[in-house]
Motif scaffolding. Structure first.
Motif, PDB file in Angstrom:
ATOM      1  N   ILE A 144       0.848  -1.204   0.000  1.00 55.31           N
ATOM      2  CA  ILE A 144       0.000   0.000   0.000  1.00 55.31           C
ATOM      3  C   ILE A 144       0.881   1.251   0.000  1.00 55.31           C
ATOM      4  O   ILE A 144       0.646   2.182  -0.784  1.00 55.31           O
ATOM      5  CB  ILE A 144      -0.967   0.012   1.203  1.00 55.31           C
ATOM      6  CG1 ILE A 144      -1.966  -1.150   1.127  1.00 55.31           C
ATOM      7  CG2 ILE A 144      -1.685   1.356   1.315  1.00 55.31           C
ATOM      8  CD1 ILE A 144      -3.083  -1.019   0.125  1.00 55.31           C
ATOM      9  N   GLY A 147       2.467   1.695  -3.493  1.00 52.54           N
ATOM     10  CA  GLY A 147       1.568   1.923  -4.622  1.00 52.54           C
ATOM     11  C   GLY A 147       0.607   3.081  -4.471  1.00 52.54           C
ATOM     12  O   GLY A 147      -0.020   3.507  -5.436  1.00 52.54           O
ATOM     13  N   ASP A 148       0.473   3.601  -3.275  1.00 47.87           N
ATOM     14  CA  ASP A 148      -0.517   4.645  -2.978  1.00 47.87           C
ATOM     15  C   ASP A 148       0.070   6.031  -3.267  1.00 47.87           C
ATOM     16  O   ASP A 148       0.513   6.725  -2.366  1.00 47.87           O
ATOM     17  CB  ASP A 148      -0.951   4.527  -1.512  1.00 47.87           C
ATOM     18  CG  ASP A 148      -1.986   5.549  -1.124  1.00 47.87           C
ATOM     19  OD1 ASP A 148      -2.662   6.097  -2.026  1.00 47.87           O
ATOM     20  OD2 ASP A 148      -2.124   5.804   0.085  1.00 47.87           O
ATOM     21  N   ILE A 155      -5.445   1.780  -2.917  1.00 45.31           N
ATOM     22  CA  ILE A 155      -4.907   1.686  -4.267  1.00 45.31           C
ATOM     23  C   ILE A 155      -6.057   1.845  -5.260  1.00 45.31           C
ATOM     24  O   ILE A 155      -6.999   1.044  -5.270  1.00 45.31           O
ATOM     25  CB  ILE A 155      -4.216   0.317  -4.503  1.00 45.31           C
ATOM     26  CG1 ILE A 155      -3.142   0.046  -3.464  1.00 45.31           C
ATOM     27  CG2 ILE A 155      -3.669   0.225  -5.931  1.00 45.31           C
ATOM     28  CD1 ILE A 155      -1.947   0.936  -3.527  1.00 45.31           C
ATOM     29  N   GLU A 159      -3.498   3.657  -9.930  1.00 46.39           N
ATOM     30  CA  GLU A 159      -2.307   3.305  -9.145  1.00 46.39           C
ATOM     31  C   GLU A 159      -1.952   1.827  -9.349  1.00 46.39           C
ATOM     32  O   GLU A 159      -0.771   1.465  -9.451  1.00 46.39           O
ATOM     33  CB  GLU A 159      -2.540   3.603  -7.661  1.00 46.39           C
ATOM     34  CG  GLU A 159      -2.624   5.095  -7.359  1.00 46.39           C
ATOM     35  CD  GLU A 159      -3.155   5.420  -5.979  1.00 46.39           C
ATOM     36  OE1 GLU A 159      -2.769   6.481  -5.448  1.00 46.39           O
ATOM     37  OE2 GLU A 159      -3.972   4.631  -5.421  1.00 46.39           O
ATOM     38  N   PHE A 160      -2.976   0.991  -9.428  1.00 43.08           N
ATOM     39  CA  PHE A 160      -2.793  -0.438  -9.665  1.00 43.08           C
ATOM     40  C   PHE A 160      -2.093  -0.658 -11.001  1.00 43.08           C
ATOM     41  O   PHE A 160      -1.121  -1.415 -11.092  1.00 43.08           O
ATOM     42  CB  PHE A 160      -4.164  -1.115  -9.636  1.00 43.08           C
ATOM     43  CG  PHE A 160      -4.150  -2.612  -9.793  1.00 43.08           C
ATOM     44  CD1 PHE A 160      -3.797  -3.432  -8.746  1.00 43.08           C
ATOM     45  CD2 PHE A 160      -4.534  -3.191 -10.995  1.00 43.08           C
ATOM     46  CE1 PHE A 160      -3.815  -4.817  -8.878  1.00 43.08           C
ATOM     47  CE2 PHE A 160      -4.558  -4.570 -11.142  1.00 43.08           C
ATOM     48  CZ  PHE A 160      -4.196  -5.378 -10.082  1.00 43.08           C
ATOM     49  N   MET A 163       1.465   0.248 -10.843  1.00 46.25           N
ATOM     50  CA  MET A 163       2.256  -0.744 -10.110  1.00 46.25           C
ATOM     51  C   MET A 163       2.565  -1.987 -10.938  1.00 46.25           C
ATOM     52  O   MET A 163       3.683  -2.484 -10.920  1.00 46.25           O
ATOM     53  CB  MET A 163       1.520  -1.194  -8.840  1.00 46.25           C
ATOM     54  CG  MET A 163       1.501  -0.204  -7.721  1.00 46.25           C
ATOM     55  SD  MET A 163       0.495  -0.790  -6.338  1.00 46.25           S
ATOM     56  CE  MET A 163       1.419  -2.212  -5.791  1.00 46.25           C
TER      57      MET A 163
END
Length: 180
Positions: A144, A147-148, A155, A159-160, A163
Protein backbone atom coordinates in the motif's frame (compact mmCIF):
# COMPACT_ATOMS: atom_id res chain seq x y z
CA UNK A 1 -31.32 -16.63 -19.26
CA UNK A 2 -31.97 -18.85 -16.23
CA UNK A 3 -33.69 -22.21 -16.70
CA UNK A 4 -32.76 -22.32 -20.36
CA UNK A 5 -32.49 -25.84 -21.68
CA UNK A 6 -32.45 -25.24 -25.44
CA UNK A 7 -29.74 -24.00 -27.72
CA UNK A 8 -29.09 -20.31 -28.08
CA UNK A 9 -31.26 -18.53 -30.58
CA UNK A 10 -29.85 -16.43 -33.45
CA UNK A 11 -30.59 -13.13 -31.68
CA UNK A 12 -28.71 -14.19 -28.54
CA UNK A 13 -25.80 -15.41 -30.64
CA UNK A 14 -25.64 -12.12 -32.53
CA UNK A 15 -25.71 -10.09 -29.31
CA UNK A 16 -22.90 -12.16 -27.81
CA UNK A 17 -20.86 -12.03 -31.02
CA UNK A 18 -21.11 -8.23 -30.98
CA UNK A 19 -20.17 -7.91 -27.32
CA UNK A 20 -17.52 -10.61 -27.03
CA UNK A 21 -15.38 -10.84 -30.19
CA UNK A 22 -16.11 -14.58 -30.34
CA UNK A 23 -17.29 -16.08 -33.62
CA UNK A 24 -20.58 -17.96 -33.88
CA UNK A 25 -18.68 -21.27 -34.00
CA UNK A 26 -16.69 -20.34 -30.88
CA UNK A 27 -19.86 -19.33 -29.04
CA UNK A 28 -21.55 -22.62 -29.91
CA UNK A 29 -18.51 -24.52 -28.66
CA UNK A 30 -18.50 -22.48 -25.43
CA UNK A 31 -22.21 -23.13 -25.01
CA UNK A 32 -21.68 -26.89 -25.30
CA UNK A 33 -18.97 -26.66 -22.60
CA UNK A 34 -21.23 -24.50 -20.46
CA UNK A 35 -23.99 -27.10 -20.73
CA UNK A 36 -21.55 -29.86 -19.72
CA UNK A 37 -20.63 -27.87 -16.60
CA UNK A 38 -24.31 -27.20 -15.84
CA UNK A 39 -24.80 -30.54 -14.04
CA UNK A 40 -28.36 -29.80 -12.89
CA UNK A 41 -29.52 -28.46 -16.27
CA UNK A 42 -30.68 -25.15 -14.76
CA UNK A 43 -29.15 -23.01 -17.51
CA UNK A 44 -26.81 -21.40 -14.97
CA UNK A 45 -23.63 -22.42 -13.17
CA UNK A 46 -23.29 -22.44 -9.40
CA UNK A 47 -20.13 -22.31 -7.31
CA UNK A 48 -20.48 -26.06 -6.68
CA UNK A 49 -20.58 -26.74 -10.42
CA UNK A 50 -17.36 -24.74 -10.88
CA UNK A 51 -15.82 -26.60 -7.95
CA UNK A 52 -16.53 -29.89 -9.72
CA UNK A 53 -13.74 -29.01 -12.19
CA UNK A 54 -10.63 -30.51 -10.56
CA UNK A 55 -8.17 -27.90 -11.89
CA UNK A 56 -10.37 -25.03 -10.72
CA UNK A 57 -11.22 -26.56 -7.37
CA UNK A 58 -7.60 -26.13 -6.30
CA UNK A 59 -7.51 -22.41 -7.12
CA UNK A 60 -7.65 -20.44 -3.85
CA UNK A 61 -9.20 -17.45 -5.64
CA UNK A 62 -11.96 -19.42 -7.39
CA UNK A 63 -14.76 -17.95 -5.29
CA UNK A 64 -13.52 -14.39 -6.00
CA UNK A 65 -13.34 -15.19 -9.71
CA UNK A 66 -16.89 -16.56 -9.65
CA UNK A 67 -18.10 -13.41 -7.90
CA UNK A 68 -16.65 -11.37 -10.77
CA UNK A 69 -18.22 -13.68 -13.39
CA UNK A 70 -21.57 -13.09 -11.63
CA UNK A 71 -22.22 -9.60 -12.94
CA UNK A 72 -25.88 -9.45 -11.82
CA UNK A 73 -24.98 -10.78 -8.34
CA UNK A 74 -27.61 -13.54 -8.25
CA UNK A 75 -25.09 -16.22 -7.18
CA UNK A 76 -25.43 -18.04 -10.49
CA UNK A 77 -23.47 -17.62 -13.71
CA UNK A 78 -25.60 -17.22 -16.81
CA UNK A 79 -24.13 -18.07 -20.19
CA UNK A 80 -23.87 -14.39 -21.16
CA UNK A 81 -21.85 -13.70 -17.98
CA UNK A 82 -19.68 -16.72 -18.71
CA UNK A 83 -18.99 -15.48 -22.25
CA UNK A 84 -18.30 -11.92 -21.11
CA UNK A 85 -15.64 -12.97 -18.64
CA UNK A 86 -14.06 -15.52 -20.98
CA UNK A 87 -13.90 -12.84 -23.70
CA UNK A 88 -11.97 -10.62 -21.30
CA UNK A 89 -9.58 -13.41 -20.36
CA UNK A 90 -9.13 -14.79 -23.87
CA UNK A 91 -6.29 -13.76 -26.16
CA UNK A 92 -8.82 -11.40 -27.81
CA UNK A 93 -9.39 -9.42 -24.60
CA UNK A 94 -7.60 -6.11 -24.18
CA UNK A 95 -4.80 -5.62 -21.69
CA UNK A 96 -6.84 -2.93 -19.91
CA UNK A 97 -9.86 -5.24 -19.54
CA UNK A 98 -7.63 -8.00 -18.17
CA UNK A 99 -6.14 -5.57 -15.65
CA UNK A 100 -9.65 -4.42 -14.66
CA UNK A 101 -10.57 -8.06 -14.05
CA UNK A 102 -7.47 -8.55 -11.90
CA UNK A 103 -8.20 -5.32 -10.01
CA UNK A 104 -11.71 -6.61 -9.27
CA UNK A 105 -10.21 -9.69 -7.60
CA UNK A 106 -8.75 -7.37 -4.95
CA UNK A 107 -11.58 -4.79 -4.85
CA UNK A 108 -13.91 -6.97 -2.80
CA UNK A 109 -16.46 -4.26 -1.97
CA UNK A 110 -16.48 -2.93 -5.58
CA UNK A 111 -15.84 0.68 -4.54
CA UNK A 112 -13.08 1.19 -7.11
CA UNK A 113 -10.32 1.08 -4.49
CA UNK A 114 -8.23 -1.65 -2.91
CA UNK A 115 -8.05 -1.11 0.84
CA UNK A 116 -5.48 -2.51 3.23
CA UNK A 117 -8.09 -4.98 4.51
CA UNK A 118 -9.10 -6.14 1.03
CA UNK A 119 -5.49 -6.71 0.00
CA UNK A 120 -4.93 -8.65 3.22
CA UNK A 121 -8.02 -10.84 2.60
CA UNK A 122 -7.07 -11.73 -0.96
CA UNK A 123 -3.43 -12.40 -0.15
CA UNK A 124 -4.56 -14.55 2.79
CA UNK A 125 -6.64 -16.62 0.36
CA UNK A 126 -3.54 -17.05 -1.80
CA UNK A 127 -0.93 -17.85 0.85
CA UNK A 128 -3.11 -19.74 3.31
CA UNK A 129 -1.03 -20.68 6.33
CA UNK A 130 2.35 -20.23 4.60
CA UNK A 131 2.70 -16.82 6.26
CA UNK A 132 1.41 -15.75 9.64
CA UNK A 133 -0.87 -12.70 9.88
CA UNK A 134 1.94 -10.39 11.05
CA UNK A 135 4.14 -11.31 8.09
CA UNK A 136 1.24 -10.93 5.70
CA UNK A 137 0.24 -7.56 7.16
CA UNK A 138 3.82 -6.33 6.69
CA UNK A 139 3.63 -7.23 3.00
CA UNK A 140 0.24 -5.54 2.68
CA UNK A 141 1.42 -2.37 4.40
CA UNK A 142 4.56 -2.19 2.25
CA UNK A 143 2.49 -2.72 -0.93
CA UNK A 144 0.00 0.00 0.00
CA UNK A 145 2.79 2.46 0.90
CA UNK A 146 4.63 1.77 -2.38
CA UNK A 147 1.57 1.92 -4.62
CA UNK A 148 -0.52 4.65 -2.98
CA UNK A 149 0.68 7.67 -4.94
CA UNK A 150 -2.07 10.03 -3.74
CA UNK A 151 -1.55 8.93 -0.11
CA UNK A 152 -5.22 8.18 0.61
CA UNK A 153 -4.37 4.78 2.11
CA UNK A 154 -5.90 2.82 -0.79
CA UNK A 155 -4.91 1.69 -4.27
CA UNK A 156 -6.99 3.10 -7.13
CA UNK A 157 -7.19 1.42 -10.53
CA UNK A 158 -4.76 3.98 -11.99
CA UNK A 159 -2.31 3.31 -9.15
CA UNK A 160 -2.79 -0.44 -9.66
CA UNK A 161 -1.96 -0.10 -13.37
CA UNK A 162 1.08 1.99 -12.50
CA UNK A 163 2.26 -0.74 -10.11
CA UNK A 164 1.76 -3.82 -12.28
CA UNK A 165 0.58 -2.77 -15.74
CA UNK A 166 4.05 -2.65 -17.24
CA UNK A 167 5.27 -5.96 -15.87
CA UNK A 168 6.67 -8.09 -18.64
CA UNK A 169 4.23 -10.76 -19.76
CA UNK A 170 1.32 -9.52 -17.64
CA UNK A 171 -1.13 -9.76 -20.53
CA UNK A 172 -0.15 -13.36 -21.28
CA UNK A 173 -0.40 -14.30 -17.61
CA UNK A 174 -3.97 -12.93 -17.58
CA UNK A 175 -4.97 -14.83 -20.72
CA UNK A 176 -6.68 -18.21 -20.77
CA UNK A 177 -6.77 -20.50 -23.77
CA UNK A 178 -10.38 -21.65 -23.37
CA UNK A 179 -10.38 -23.65 -26.61
CA UNK A 180 -8.18 -26.48 -25.31
Amino acid sequence: MGNQHSLLNKEQLEQMKDSSSFSEAELKKLYRRFQMLDKDGSGTLTTDEFLSIPDLALNPLLERVIQIFDQNKDNEIEFSEFVGTLATLSHKGTKEDKLKFLFQIYDIDCDGLISNGELFQVLKMMVGTNLNDVQLQQIVDKTIIEGDYDKDGKISFDEFIHMIGNQEGIEEKLSVNWSE
